[in-house]
Design a protein around this motif. Structure first.
Motif, PDB file in Angstrom:
ATOM      1  N   ALA A 106     -20.501  -4.192   9.658  1.00 49.28           N
ATOM      2  CA  ALA A 106     -20.784  -5.511   9.064  1.00 49.28           C
ATOM      3  C   ALA A 106     -21.987  -6.166   9.721  1.00 49.28           C
ATOM      4  O   ALA A 106     -22.679  -6.975   9.114  1.00 49.28           O
ATOM      5  N   ARG A 107     -22.263  -5.813  10.997  1.00 50.48           N
ATOM      6  CA  ARG A 107     -23.400  -6.406  11.699  1.00 50.48           C
ATOM      7  C   ARG A 107     -24.729  -6.057  11.039  1.00 50.48           C
ATOM      8  O   ARG A 107     -25.713  -6.771  11.184  1.00 50.48           O
TER       9      ARG A 107
ATOM     10  N   LEU B  83     -16.952  -9.946  20.698  1.00 46.63           N
ATOM     11  CA  LEU B  83     -17.979 -10.937  20.394  1.00 46.63           C
ATOM     12  C   LEU B  83     -18.846 -10.445  19.243  1.00 46.63           C
ATOM     13  O   LEU B  83     -20.018 -10.121  19.385  1.00 46.63           O
ATOM     14  N   THR B  84     -18.244 -10.389  18.080  1.00 45.94           N
ATOM     15  CA  THR B  84     -18.908  -9.945  16.864  1.00 45.94           C
ATOM     16  C   THR B  84     -19.785 -11.073  16.316  1.00 45.94           C
ATOM     17  O   THR B  84     -19.668 -12.231  16.742  1.00 45.94           O
ATOM     18  N   PRO B  85     -20.651 -10.776  15.356  1.00 46.51           N
ATOM     19  CA  PRO B  85     -21.419 -11.855  14.717  1.00 46.51           C
ATOM     20  C   PRO B  85     -20.523 -12.950  14.130  1.00 46.51           C
ATOM     21  O   PRO B  85     -20.858 -14.132  14.202  1.00 46.51           O
ATOM     22  N   ALA B  86     -19.394 -12.548  13.557  1.00 50.95           N
ATOM     23  CA  ALA B  86     -18.475 -13.548  13.002  1.00 50.95           C
ATOM     24  C   ALA B  86     -17.949 -14.464  14.094  1.00 50.95           C
ATOM     25  O   ALA B  86     -17.852 -15.684  13.905  1.00 50.95           O
TER      26      ALA B  86
ATOM     27  N   HIS C 214     -18.756 -18.180   4.335  1.00 53.15           N
ATOM     28  CA  HIS C 214     -18.841 -16.730   4.530  1.00 53.15           C
ATOM     29  C   HIS C 214     -17.699 -16.064   3.749  1.00 53.15           C
ATOM     30  O   HIS C 214     -16.714 -15.606   4.334  1.00 53.15           O
ATOM     31  N   PRO C 215     -17.812 -16.004   2.431  1.00 53.38           N
ATOM     32  CA  PRO C 215     -16.701 -15.514   1.600  1.00 53.38           C
ATOM     33  C   PRO C 215     -16.351 -14.047   1.827  1.00 53.38           C
ATOM     34  O   PRO C 215     -15.295 -13.602   1.383  1.00 53.38           O
ATOM     35  N   GLY C 216     -17.202 -13.297   2.512  1.00 55.26           N
ATOM     36  CA  GLY C 216     -16.870 -11.910   2.824  1.00 55.26           C
ATOM     37  C   GLY C 216     -15.846 -11.765   3.923  1.00 55.26           C
ATOM     38  O   GLY C 216     -15.319 -10.669   4.162  1.00 55.26           O
ATOM     39  N   LEU C 217     -15.533 -12.861   4.617  1.00 57.04           N
ATOM     40  CA  LEU C 217     -14.550 -12.839   5.698  1.00 57.04           C
ATOM     41  C   LEU C 217     -13.144 -13.067   5.160  1.00 57.04           C
ATOM     42  O   LEU C 217     -12.932 -13.865   4.254  1.00 57.04           O
TER      43      LEU C 217
ATOM     44  N   ALA D 178     -24.651 -10.893   5.622  1.00 57.84           N
ATOM     45  CA  ALA D 178     -23.411 -11.605   5.322  1.00 57.84           C
ATOM     46  C   ALA D 178     -22.303 -11.145   6.263  1.00 57.84           C
ATOM     47  O   ALA D 178     -22.215  -9.972   6.619  1.00 57.84           O
ATOM     48  N   LEU D 179     -21.461 -12.083   6.675  1.00 55.94           N
ATOM     49  CA  LEU D 179     -20.324 -11.742   7.522  1.00 55.94           C
ATOM     50  C   LEU D 179     -19.228 -11.136   6.667  1.00 55.94           C
ATOM     51  O   LEU D 179     -18.912 -11.641   5.586  1.00 55.94           O
ATOM     52  N   LYS D 180     -18.635 -10.049   7.165  1.00 54.62           N
ATOM     53  CA  LYS D 180     -17.586  -9.359   6.432  1.00 54.62           C
ATOM     54  C   LYS D 180     -16.463  -8.984   7.383  1.00 54.62           C
ATOM     55  O   LYS D 180     -16.627  -8.999   8.597  1.00 54.62           O
TER      56      LYS D 180
END
Length: 305
Positions: A84-85, A279-282, A118-121, A89-91
């Protein structure tokens, strides 16, 4: 070959403590959950559960395998996050533990707004006033007040200078009077809550003469801190909670702060992860989003003199 969906069903069954409840949570038939665990047992060559007509519990082999099963699912989740990184878009799935009062009355709306951005989350929220094991439990982070006892965890500050606030409703103060010193709290009905099986009844203050702890009593205790705040608003007693939790009540006049804010115990708010691989982008974006919301809310109500 071991199937990851069988491993997931095994872990879900352990947490739900029954095949039927695990199946309900996963939206599958109970028979499919039972078959998945039996298939996993066949592949491993062990019994993961000790079953009887009345109960089911982990076997010794199940206890040994459980942390490895969780690690497999965790590795899969991290792999999905790594992919996803690569996109803007965040997923993926974001699994959070939040406390009851903060969760219901502030974070729920904020997390809705974050997900809409971030609708992909996908969000999985566990709301509880119990401590959580971020290493063993399938969680990405917890949002909690206070300083960390476990230095191996990673804490990302959301509101470093937050403190508790000692409050009561105007109706309670009209009936029982306002305490003039912290020692006067012993003559008042103090509303207490339980955190991780321990009653929060030793209230700490930082006074000009030094730190002071007052053991308080009262006729109401709950393991849900939101209930305790509601009791205070209803005029049932005095509450000592994070100022962030009671800020809207203070602004609306439902609660009155009793002592200078600087005299109350620090209660920093943190986003806590088990290790840096989380520590992901999300997670990084969530930290910035929540920190901005917390600081903006606190700025709307200046501390009492």
């Amino acid at each position: 070959m071991i199937r990851l969906d069988d491993v997931q069903i095994f872990v879900q069954t352990v947490e739900a403590e029954s095949f039927s409840e695990a199946a309900r949570q996963l939206n599958i038939a109970p028979g499919l959950a039972s078959s998945a665990v039996q298939r996993l047992e066949k592949e491993l060559g062990v019994r993961l559960f000790t079953r009887s007509t009345r109960s089911m519990q982990l076997s010794e082999d199940g206890e040994r395998y459980l942390p490895h099963a969780r690690a497999m699912l965790d590795a899969q989740h991290q792999g999905q996050q790594a992919l996803a990184r690569e996109g803007s878009a965040l997923k993926g799935l974001l699994r959070l533990s939040v406390s009851s009062d903060l969760g219901r009355n502030l974070l729920l709306g904020w997390l809705d707004a974050f997900q809409h951005e971030h609708p992909g989350l996908s969000l999985h929220i566990r709301m509880s006033d119990r401590s959580v094991d971020l290493v063993r439990q399938p969680l990405d982070a917890a949002i909690r007040y206070g300083t960390l006892a476990d230095s191996s965890l990673v804490a990302m500050p959301l509101l470093e200078h937050n403190r508790r606030a000692l409050c009561a409703s105007p109706a309670y103060l009209a009936k029982h009077g306002k305490p003039s010193t912290v020692d006067d709290l012993r003559q008042h009905n103090c509303l207490r809550y339980v955190w991780s099986e321990q009653v929060h009844e030793r209230w700490r203050f930082t006074l000009p003469g030094g730190d002071r702890t007052v053991s308080v009593t009262g006729n109401r205790i709950s393991d849900d801190a939101d209930v305790v705040r509601r009791w205070a608003v209803a005029g049932e007693g005095i509450v000592y909670k994070s100022r962030l939790d009671v800020l809207e009540d203070i602004k609306a006049g439902r609660l009155v702060e009793l002592f200078p804010h600087a005299h109350c115990e620090p209660s920093p708010l943190n986003l806590v992860c088990a290790h840096r691989s989380r520590l992901t982008p999300a997670m990084t974006r969530l930290k910035g989003f929540l920190r901005e919301r917390c600081e903006a809310l606190l700025a709307t109500c200046p501390p009492v003199a």
